[in-house]
Design a protein around this motif. Structure first.
Motif, short mmCIF file in Angstrom:
data_model
loop_
_atom_site.label_atom_id
_atom_site.label_comp_id
_atom_site.label_asym_id
_atom_site.label_seq_id
_atom_site.Cartn_x
_atom_site.Cartn_y
_atom_site.Cartn_z
N GLU A 122 0.81 -1.23 0.00
CA GLU A 122 0.00 0.00 0.00
C GLU A 122 0.84 1.27 0.00
O GLU A 122 0.33 2.34 -0.28
CB GLU A 122 -1.00 -0.04 1.14
CG GLU A 122 -2.10 -1.06 0.87
CD GLU A 122 -3.04 -1.31 2.03
OE1 GLU A 122 -2.72 -0.91 3.17
OE2 GLU A 122 -4.10 -1.91 1.79
N GLN A 123 2.13 1.16 0.28
CA GLN A 123 3.03 2.31 0.19
C GLN A 123 3.43 2.61 -1.26
O GLN A 123 3.98 3.66 -1.55
CB GLN A 123 4.30 2.06 1.01
CG GLN A 123 4.10 2.08 2.50
CD GLN A 123 5.41 1.87 3.24
OE1 GLN A 123 6.48 2.24 2.76
NE2 GLN A 123 5.32 1.28 4.41
N MET A 124 3.12 1.70 -2.16
CA MET A 124 3.55 1.84 -3.55
C MET A 124 2.49 2.57 -4.37
O MET A 124 1.29 2.45 -4.12
CB MET A 124 3.83 0.45 -4.13
CG MET A 124 4.97 -0.25 -3.39
SD MET A 124 5.22 -1.96 -3.91
CE MET A 124 5.80 -1.70 -5.57
N SER A 125 2.95 3.30 -5.36
CA SER A 125 2.07 4.10 -6.22
C SER A 125 1.08 3.23 -6.99
O SER A 125 1.46 2.24 -7.60
CB SER A 125 2.93 4.90 -7.20
OG SER A 125 2.12 5.62 -8.08
N GLY A 126 -0.19 3.61 -6.94
CA GLY A 126 -1.24 2.93 -7.70
C GLY A 126 -1.71 1.62 -7.11
O GLY A 126 -2.49 0.91 -7.74
N ALA A 127 -1.25 1.27 -5.91
CA ALA A 127 -1.55 -0.03 -5.31
C ALA A 127 -2.85 -0.03 -4.52
O ALA A 127 -3.20 0.95 -3.87
CB ALA A 127 -0.42 -0.46 -4.39
N LYS A 128 -3.53 -1.16 -4.59
CA LYS A 128 -4.74 -1.38 -3.79
C LYS A 128 -4.82 -2.87 -3.46
O LYS A 128 -4.91 -3.71 -4.37
CB LYS A 128 -5.98 -0.95 -4.56
CG LYS A 128 -7.27 -1.22 -3.83
CD LYS A 128 -8.46 -0.83 -4.69
CE LYS A 128 -9.75 -1.21 -4.01
NZ LYS A 128 -10.90 -1.03 -4.91
N VAL A 129 -4.76 -3.22 -2.19
CA VAL A 129 -4.93 -4.62 -1.79
C VAL A 129 -6.42 -4.93 -1.87
O VAL A 129 -7.23 -4.26 -1.24
CB VAL A 129 -4.39 -4.87 -0.35
CG1 VAL A 129 -4.71 -6.28 0.10
CG2 VAL A 129 -2.88 -4.61 -0.30
N VAL A 130 -6.77 -5.92 -2.68
CA VAL A 130 -8.18 -6.24 -2.88
C VAL A 130 -8.60 -7.52 -2.17
O VAL A 130 -9.79 -7.75 -1.97
CB VAL A 130 -8.56 -6.32 -4.39
CG1 VAL A 130 -8.44 -4.96 -5.03
CG2 VAL A 130 -7.71 -7.33 -5.12
N GLN A 131 -7.63 -8.34 -1.79
CA GLN A 131 -7.96 -9.56 -1.05
C GLN A 131 -6.77 -9.95 -0.19
O GLN A 131 -5.63 -9.98 -0.65
CB GLN A 131 -8.29 -10.71 -2.02
CG GLN A 131 -8.63 -12.00 -1.33
CD GLN A 131 -8.88 -13.15 -2.31
OE1 GLN A 131 -8.81 -12.97 -3.52
NE2 GLN A 131 -9.15 -14.33 -1.79
N ARG A 132 -7.06 -10.26 1.06
CA ARG A 132 -6.04 -10.79 1.98
C ARG A 132 -6.73 -11.84 2.82
O ARG A 132 -7.57 -11.52 3.66
CB ARG A 132 -5.47 -9.67 2.84
CG ARG A 132 -4.25 -10.12 3.62
CD ARG A 132 -3.66 -9.00 4.43
NE ARG A 132 -3.67 -9.43 5.82
CZ ARG A 132 -3.77 -8.65 6.85
NH1 ARG A 132 -3.91 -7.35 6.70
NH2 ARG A 132 -3.76 -9.12 8.06
N GLU A 133 -6.39 -13.07 2.55
CA GLU A 133 -7.05 -14.18 3.22
C GLU A 133 -6.03 -15.25 3.58
O GLU A 133 -5.45 -15.87 2.68
CB GLU A 133 -8.12 -14.75 2.28
CG GLU A 133 -9.02 -15.76 2.91
CD GLU A 133 -10.14 -16.16 1.96
OE1 GLU A 133 -10.38 -17.37 1.85
OE2 GLU A 133 -10.75 -15.28 1.32
N GLY A 134 -5.77 -15.43 4.87
CA GLY A 134 -4.78 -16.40 5.30
C GLY A 134 -3.43 -16.08 4.69
O GLY A 134 -2.95 -14.95 4.77
N PRO A 135 -2.80 -17.05 4.01
CA PRO A 135 -1.47 -16.84 3.43
C PRO A 135 -1.49 -16.21 2.03
O PRO A 135 -0.45 -16.08 1.41
CB PRO A 135 -0.90 -18.26 3.36
CG PRO A 135 -2.10 -19.11 3.12
CD PRO A 135 -3.22 -18.45 3.92
N TYR A 136 -2.67 -15.82 1.55
CA TYR A 136 -2.81 -15.31 0.17
C TYR A 136 -3.17 -13.83 0.17
O TYR A 136 -3.98 -13.38 0.98
CB TYR A 136 -3.89 -16.10 -0.58
CG TYR A 136 -4.12 -15.61 -1.99
CD1 TYR A 136 -3.26 -15.95 -3.02
CD2 TYR A 136 -5.21 -14.79 -2.29
CE1 TYR A 136 -3.47 -15.50 -4.31
CE2 TYR A 136 -5.43 -14.34 -3.58
CZ TYR A 136 -4.56 -14.69 -4.59
OH TYR A 136 -4.76 -14.24 -5.87
#
Length: 151
Positions: A79-93
């Motif tokens: 999320e510190q990177m330009s244009g980034a958006k985390v859309v899924q974070r589930e367990g190890p993925y």
């Protein structure tokens, strides 16, 4: 002459809308199946730590510790990177999207933490096009630097 200019502008607008529509579609091959990402296509716009050929191969990230803490740190790094958006974070993925500032092209980044190996497997691929001018490879380099600083 004005008529030709209007047609040219219209064609450029249609091409831009088409490209935006294509890049907005989430690929169907995302995710982990039997511990593996989808194979990179033959085009040079994809890199993966699970690739076997030099053109697509990148090293996995080194990581250690509890899955929740590592994945939280990874998400914060991205999320510190330009244009980034985390859309899924589930367990190890983790799945993130990177949108370019000018043309709004979308690239997909996938990460999979293998705690027993102390590694985060990574795959970054463009949704459209053939060449990405090493954008995905450079993204992984930058992400590695950020992640190593805060881990």
């Amino acid at each position: 002459m004005t008529y030709k200019l209007i047609i040219l502008c219209g064609l450029v607008l249609l091409a831009t809308l088409f490209i935006s529509a294509c890049s907005a579609s989430k690929p169907k091959n995302l995710g982990i199946k039997n511990g593996k990402f989808a194979t990179c296509p033959k085009s040079p716009n994809c890199v993966s730590s699970q690739a076997i050929d030099d053109e697509h191969k990148v090293a996995p990230l080194k990581a250690h510790g509890d899955i929740e803490i590592v994945m939280k740190t990874l998400a914060e790094s991205i999320e510190q990177m330009s244009g980034a958006k985390v859309v899924q974070r589930e367990g190890p993925y983790l799945h993130a999207e990177f949108t370019s500032s000018i043309m709004k092209f979308v690239d997909d980044l996938e990460c999979f933490y293998e705690e027993d190996k102390s590694e985060i497997q990574i795959r970054s691929a463009s949704r459209i096009g053939y060449s990405d001018f090493s954008a995905n490879r450079n993204r992984i380099k930058k992400m590695r630097i950020i992640f190593e600083k805060i881990q």
